[in-house]
Design a protein around this motif. Structure first.
Motif, PDB file in Angstrom:
ATOM      1  N   GLY A   1      -6.547   4.459   1.170  1.00  0.00           N
ATOM      2  CA  GLY A   1      -6.562   3.823   2.481  1.00  0.00           C
ATOM      3  C   GLY A   1      -7.841   3.018   2.685  1.00  0.00           C
ATOM      4  O   GLY A   1      -7.807   1.894   3.220  1.00  0.00           O
ATOM      5  N   ALA A   2      -8.960   3.572   2.239  1.00  0.00           N
ATOM      6  CA  ALA A   2     -10.242   2.870   2.392  1.00  0.00           C
ATOM      7  C   ALA A   2     -10.258   1.591   1.548  1.00  0.00           C
ATOM      8  O   ALA A   2     -10.777   0.550   1.982  1.00  0.00           O
ATOM      9  CB  ALA A   2     -11.385   3.798   1.986  1.00  0.00           C
TER      10      ALA A   2
ATOM     11  N   VAL B   1      -5.652   0.865  -8.662  1.00  0.00           N
ATOM     12  CA  VAL B   1      -5.097   2.190  -8.946  1.00  0.00           C
ATOM     13  C   VAL B   1      -6.197   3.238  -8.940  1.00  0.00           C
ATOM     14  O   VAL B   1      -7.244   3.046  -9.569  1.00  0.00           O
ATOM     15  CB  VAL B   1      -4.418   2.194 -10.331  1.00  0.00           C
ATOM     16  CG1 VAL B   1      -3.729   3.527 -10.587  1.00  0.00           C
ATOM     17  CG2 VAL B   1      -3.438   1.040 -10.471  1.00  0.00           C
ATOM     18  N   THR B   2      -5.968   4.351  -8.253  1.00  0.00           N
ATOM     19  CA  THR B   2      -6.869   5.493  -8.355  1.00  0.00           C
ATOM     20  C   THR B   2      -6.244   6.541  -9.271  1.00  0.00           C
ATOM     21  O   THR B   2      -5.035   6.762  -9.252  1.00  0.00           O
ATOM     22  CB  THR B   2      -7.154   6.124  -6.983  1.00  0.00           C
ATOM     23  OG1 THR B   2      -5.941   6.671  -6.451  1.00  0.00           O
ATOM     24  CG2 THR B   2      -7.723   5.096  -6.012  1.00  0.00           C
TER      25      THR B   2
ATOM     26  N   HIS C   1       0.844  -1.195   0.000  1.00  0.00           N
ATOM     27  CA  HIS C   1       0.000   0.000   0.000  1.00  0.00           C
ATOM     28  C   HIS C   1       0.880   1.247   0.000  1.00  0.00           C
ATOM     29  O   HIS C   1       1.813   1.357   0.800  1.00  0.00           O
ATOM     30  CB  HIS C   1      -0.885  -0.024   1.256  1.00  0.00           C
ATOM     31  CG  HIS C   1      -1.726   1.204   1.437  1.00  0.00           C
ATOM     32  ND1 HIS C   1      -2.632   1.634   0.501  1.00  0.00           N
ATOM     33  CD2 HIS C   1      -1.808   2.095   2.468  1.00  0.00           C
ATOM     34  CE1 HIS C   1      -3.229   2.732   0.935  1.00  0.00           C
ATOM     35  NE2 HIS C   1      -2.745   3.037   2.117  1.00  0.00           N
ATOM     36  N   ALA C   2       0.563   2.204  -0.869  1.00  0.00           N
ATOM     37  CA  ALA C   2       1.447   3.362  -1.050  1.00  0.00           C
ATOM     38  C   ALA C   2       0.657   4.659  -1.105  1.00  0.00           C
ATOM     39  O   ALA C   2       0.509   5.277  -2.164  1.00  0.00           O
ATOM     40  CB  ALA C   2       2.277   3.189  -2.323  1.00  0.00           C
ATOM     41  N   HIS C   3       0.142   5.086   0.026  1.00  0.00           N
ATOM     42  CA  HIS C   3      -0.505   6.408   0.098  1.00  0.00           C
ATOM     43  C   HIS C   3      -0.205   7.015   1.472  1.00  0.00           C
ATOM     44  O   HIS C   3      -0.266   6.315   2.470  1.00  0.00           O
ATOM     45  CB  HIS C   3      -2.016   6.309  -0.115  1.00  0.00           C
ATOM     46  CG  HIS C   3      -2.639   7.645  -0.418  1.00  0.00           C
ATOM     47  ND1 HIS C   3      -2.871   8.600   0.553  1.00  0.00           N
ATOM     48  CD2 HIS C   3      -3.047   8.195  -1.585  1.00  0.00           C
ATOM     49  CE1 HIS C   3      -3.397   9.679  -0.013  1.00  0.00           C
ATOM     50  NE2 HIS C   3      -3.521   9.463  -1.308  1.00  0.00           N
TER      51      HIS C   3
ATOM     52  N   PHE D   1      -1.270  -4.456  -5.230  1.00  0.00           N
ATOM     53  CA  PHE D   1      -0.607  -3.162  -5.074  1.00  0.00           C
ATOM     54  C   PHE D   1      -1.679  -2.076  -5.120  1.00  0.00           C
ATOM     55  O   PHE D   1      -2.404  -1.961  -6.113  1.00  0.00           O
ATOM     56  CB  PHE D   1       0.429  -2.944  -6.193  1.00  0.00           C
ATOM     57  CG  PHE D   1       1.540  -3.948  -6.144  1.00  0.00           C
ATOM     58  CD1 PHE D   1       2.669  -3.723  -5.375  1.00  0.00           C
ATOM     59  CD2 PHE D   1       1.445  -5.146  -6.845  1.00  0.00           C
ATOM     60  CE1 PHE D   1       3.694  -4.664  -5.311  1.00  0.00           C
ATOM     61  CE2 PHE D   1       2.467  -6.094  -6.786  1.00  0.00           C
ATOM     62  CZ  PHE D   1       3.586  -5.848  -6.022  1.00  0.00           C
ATOM     63  N   GLN D   2      -1.785  -1.319  -4.042  1.00  0.00           N
ATOM     64  CA  GLN D   2      -2.790  -0.245  -3.936  1.00  0.00           C
ATOM     65  C   GLN D   2      -2.089   1.100  -3.970  1.00  0.00           C
ATOM     66  O   GLN D   2      -1.303   1.409  -3.069  1.00  0.00           O
ATOM     67  CB  GLN D   2      -3.562  -0.401  -2.622  1.00  0.00           C
ATOM     68  CG  GLN D   2      -4.611   0.683  -2.387  1.00  0.00           C
ATOM     69  CD  GLN D   2      -5.750   0.579  -3.393  1.00  0.00           C
ATOM     70  OE1 GLN D   2      -6.369  -0.460  -3.520  1.00  0.00           O
ATOM     71  NE2 GLN D   2      -5.997   1.656  -4.127  1.00  0.00           N
ATOM     72  N   PHE D   3      -2.357   1.884  -5.006  1.00  0.00           N
ATOM     73  CA  PHE D   3      -1.662   3.178  -5.095  1.00  0.00           C
ATOM     74  C   PHE D   3      -2.424   4.152  -5.995  1.00  0.00           C
ATOM     75  O   PHE D   3      -3.197   3.747  -6.853  1.00  0.00           O
ATOM     76  CB  PHE D   3      -0.234   2.988  -5.609  1.00  0.00           C
ATOM     77  CG  PHE D   3      -0.127   2.410  -6.998  1.00  0.00           C
ATOM     78  CD1 PHE D   3      -0.042   3.246  -8.113  1.00  0.00           C
ATOM     79  CD2 PHE D   3      -0.107   1.042  -7.217  1.00  0.00           C
ATOM     80  CE1 PHE D   3       0.073   2.713  -9.399  1.00  0.00           C
ATOM     81  CE2 PHE D   3       0.011   0.502  -8.502  1.00  0.00           C
ATOM     82  CZ  PHE D   3       0.090   1.346  -9.586  1.00  0.00           C
ATOM     83  N   PRO D   4      -2.162   5.449  -5.797  1.00  0.00           N
ATOM     84  CA  PRO D   4      -2.673   6.462  -6.719  1.00  0.00           C
ATOM     85  C   PRO D   4      -1.723   6.617  -7.904  1.00  0.00           C
ATOM     86  O   PRO D   4      -0.501   6.525  -7.736  1.00  0.00           O
ATOM     87  CB  PRO D   4      -2.670   7.737  -5.867  1.00  0.00           C
ATOM     88  CG  PRO D   4      -1.518   7.542  -4.929  1.00  0.00           C
ATOM     89  CD  PRO D   4      -1.414   6.062  -4.668  1.00  0.00           C
ATOM     90  N   LEU D   5      -2.278   6.864  -9.080  1.00  0.00           N
ATOM     91  CA  LEU D   5      -1.429   7.156 -10.236  1.00  0.00           C
ATOM     92  C   LEU D   5      -0.943   8.596 -10.104  1.00  0.00           C
ATOM     93  O   LEU D   5      -1.738   9.538 -10.178  1.00  0.00           O
ATOM     94  CB  LEU D   5      -2.234   6.969 -11.535  1.00  0.00           C
ATOM     95  CG  LEU D   5      -1.430   6.788 -12.812  1.00  0.00           C
ATOM     96  CD1 LEU D   5      -0.783   5.407 -12.855  1.00  0.00           C
ATOM     97  CD2 LEU D   5      -2.307   6.973 -14.055  1.00  0.00           C
ATOM     98  N   TRP D   6       0.340   8.760  -9.871  1.00  0.00           N
ATOM     99  CA  TRP D   6       0.944  10.092  -9.792  1.00  0.00           C
ATOM    100  C   TRP D   6       1.862  10.264 -10.993  1.00  0.00           C
ATOM    101  O   TRP D   6       2.806   9.488 -11.167  1.00  0.00           O
ATOM    102  CB  TRP D   6       1.765  10.238  -8.490  1.00  0.00           C
ATOM    103  CG  TRP D   6       0.935  10.434  -7.248  1.00  0.00           C
ATOM    104  CD1 TRP D   6      -0.421  10.600  -7.154  1.00  0.00           C
ATOM    105  CD2 TRP D   6       1.427  10.492  -5.901  1.00  0.00           C
ATOM    106  NE1 TRP D   6      -0.793  10.754  -5.838  1.00  0.00           N
ATOM    107  CE2 TRP D   6       0.306  10.697  -5.054  1.00  0.00           C
ATOM    108  CE3 TRP D   6       2.695  10.383  -5.324  1.00  0.00           C
ATOM    109  CZ2 TRP D   6       0.435  10.793  -3.658  1.00  0.00           C
ATOM    110  CZ3 TRP D   6       2.814  10.486  -3.947  1.00  0.00           C
ATOM    111  CH2 TRP D   6       1.692  10.702  -3.124  1.00  0.00           C
ATOM    112  N   TRP D   7       1.592  11.250 -11.802  1.00  0.00           N
ATOM    113  CA  TRP D   7       2.392  11.481 -13.002  1.00  0.00           C
ATOM    114  C   TRP D   7       2.495  10.202 -13.843  1.00  0.00           C
ATOM    115  O   TRP D   7       3.566   9.788 -14.265  1.00  0.00           O
ATOM    116  CB  TRP D   7       3.758  12.082 -12.672  1.00  0.00           C
ATOM    117  CG  TRP D   7       3.597  13.479 -12.177  1.00  0.00           C
ATOM    118  CD1 TRP D   7       3.746  13.919 -10.893  1.00  0.00           C
ATOM    119  CD2 TRP D   7       3.197  14.620 -12.937  1.00  0.00           C
ATOM    120  NE1 TRP D   7       3.451  15.260 -10.812  1.00  0.00           N
ATOM    121  CE2 TRP D   7       3.119  15.718 -12.060  1.00  0.00           C
ATOM    122  CE3 TRP D   7       2.895  14.834 -14.287  1.00  0.00           C
ATOM    123  CZ2 TRP D   7       2.755  17.008 -12.483  1.00  0.00           C
ATOM    124  CZ3 TRP D   7       2.527  16.103 -14.701  1.00  0.00           C
ATOM    125  CH2 TRP D   7       2.466  17.170 -13.803  1.00  0.00           C
TER     126      TRP D   7
END
Lengths: 259, 259
Positions: free
Chosen positions: B17-18, B150-151, B7-9, B95-101
């Protein structure tokens, strides 16, 4: 030129370190100004967190909104603001890094994550149903140019059109188009070295000549012809490429380069 | 299943997180074992440096060779070895993460850079002119499965086939194929949420249902049909896809998915 070199390798005596040093000496000898952000040497913190936003950090943390407010109010961490100032000083930005797992090392990704804040690198310009920001060809860094200098451990054929890793231009597209072109940088064709772990002294002499040649012709090098978002090529507001604009046989990322 | 969630936020009370919390509770309620590597909460160091390799660090530092020697001799940093052990324990990795760039946050890239060492995730198997390693479908993690959750801040149309950002499958290819499939993980189709900054309570209820549905059907979900490197589809030693194997009209990354 005013050139910023962002360097991302842990070992100064590496091929990447040598290419960075050669860029500094070559450009300075040609009368250009050079500044270097040597991320490992600076002990650059790679992760975005509340500490970046000072008194603008909200609870719960909102990375986008908080980074924009911190940028607007001058409460960004000083080392982040310093990198933004270097970008605004430069007319040319060179990124020197090894390809690790088909993209940049974490420390360099963390430079973009932290320095390319909201209201600086994104969130710029009107966002509505008739316009979706000044981005992909417009934005804060418009009028400047960028160049990736990348070392690759694998063989060139692995990164060729049919190579198992995928074509190098496609692997670099999320960086060159998604990160650099987004806030307005024009992107020059990358300088890529393959089989980088097997370079001997003779090999390095050839590489050094090729790199100097690229460095001394940066001002006359044509950038990659990415399509500006707001030039009429895209439907609004979906931002899909208009029908009929794709060259025959192109799909995916290649749609976004003009023929 | 034995599931590892990476998890990467930075914000526990975020959408990411949710989704992580929901994955834990959903899988445990269904009788599965779950372990979580919450990278921000762990204070995960994102950058590869000599400290990772203990007494195996050479001078000058050689990231590939030193990481392989540290893996072989048990001198890897304990937190790196612990993550490798979690991967060997798990049969499924989320793998839970937001797409950043347009890619993962630096802290997650740094997890791959540090944990996917030589002799563990690459450099495995014979490397010669007749075979180039056990990779892309073979390797240390073969027999296990991976899933990206991915968000994405932007709208779905921006990531569609003709969208300005590039198609989501192509943006995720360097992660799904280049990082996960490389050491042998089978990769399930990703779970992607768009317009993630505009999710309200009602929207989250729909998202939660869709996510639970994906989680409870992981074992019966077909993985993406990437081509195994050593299955006869590629020329040796160039590792270019053999002529005639591409479906009509496909190029770039799409060559490496079987029709």
């Amino acid at each position: 030129m005013k050139t910023l070199i962002v360097h991302a390798h842990p070992e100064p005596r590496s091929l990447n370190g040598a290419l960075k040093d050669l860029a500094v000496s070559t450009l300075e000898r040609a009368g250009h100004e050079v500044r270097v952000s040597d991320l490992y040497a600076m002990g650059w913190k790679a992760v975005v967190d509340a500490g970046d936003f000072g008194t603008s950090a909200s609870s719960p943390l909102k990375v986008t909104a908080d980074s924009g407010r911190a940028f607007d109010t001058g409460t960004l961490a000083p080392e982040v603001r310093a990198e933004q100032d270097k970008l605004l000083w430069a007319d040319t930005v060179i990124f020197q890094f090894p390809l690790w797992w088909y993209t940049m090392p974490a420390i360099l990704k963390g430079w973009f994550d932290r320095v390319f804040t909201y209201n600086f690198a994104y969130g710029v310009g009107e966002h509505s149903d008739v316009k979706y920001g000044e981005r992909f060809g417009e934005g804060t860094l418009a009028g400047r140019r960028a160049l990736l200098s990348v070392t690759v451990g694998g063989r060139e054929s692995h990164y060729a059109e049919r190579g198992v890793a995928g074509p190098i231009d496609d692997l670099l597209f999320p960086i060159q188009h998604g990160i650099l072109y987004y806030p307005g940088l024009e992107v020059l064709p990358p300088f890529v070295l393959y089989s980088a772990d097997r370079v001997d002294d003779d090999g390095f002499q050839d590489i050094a000549k090729a790199w100097e040649q690229r460095l001394l012709t940066l001002e006359s090098t044509e950038p990659i012809a990415f399509r500006p978002q707001n030039s009429g090529d895209y439907e609004i507001p979906s931002l899909e490429l208009k029908q009929g604009l794709e060259p025959p046989g192109r799909s995916g990322f290649r749609l976004h380069v003009r023929p």
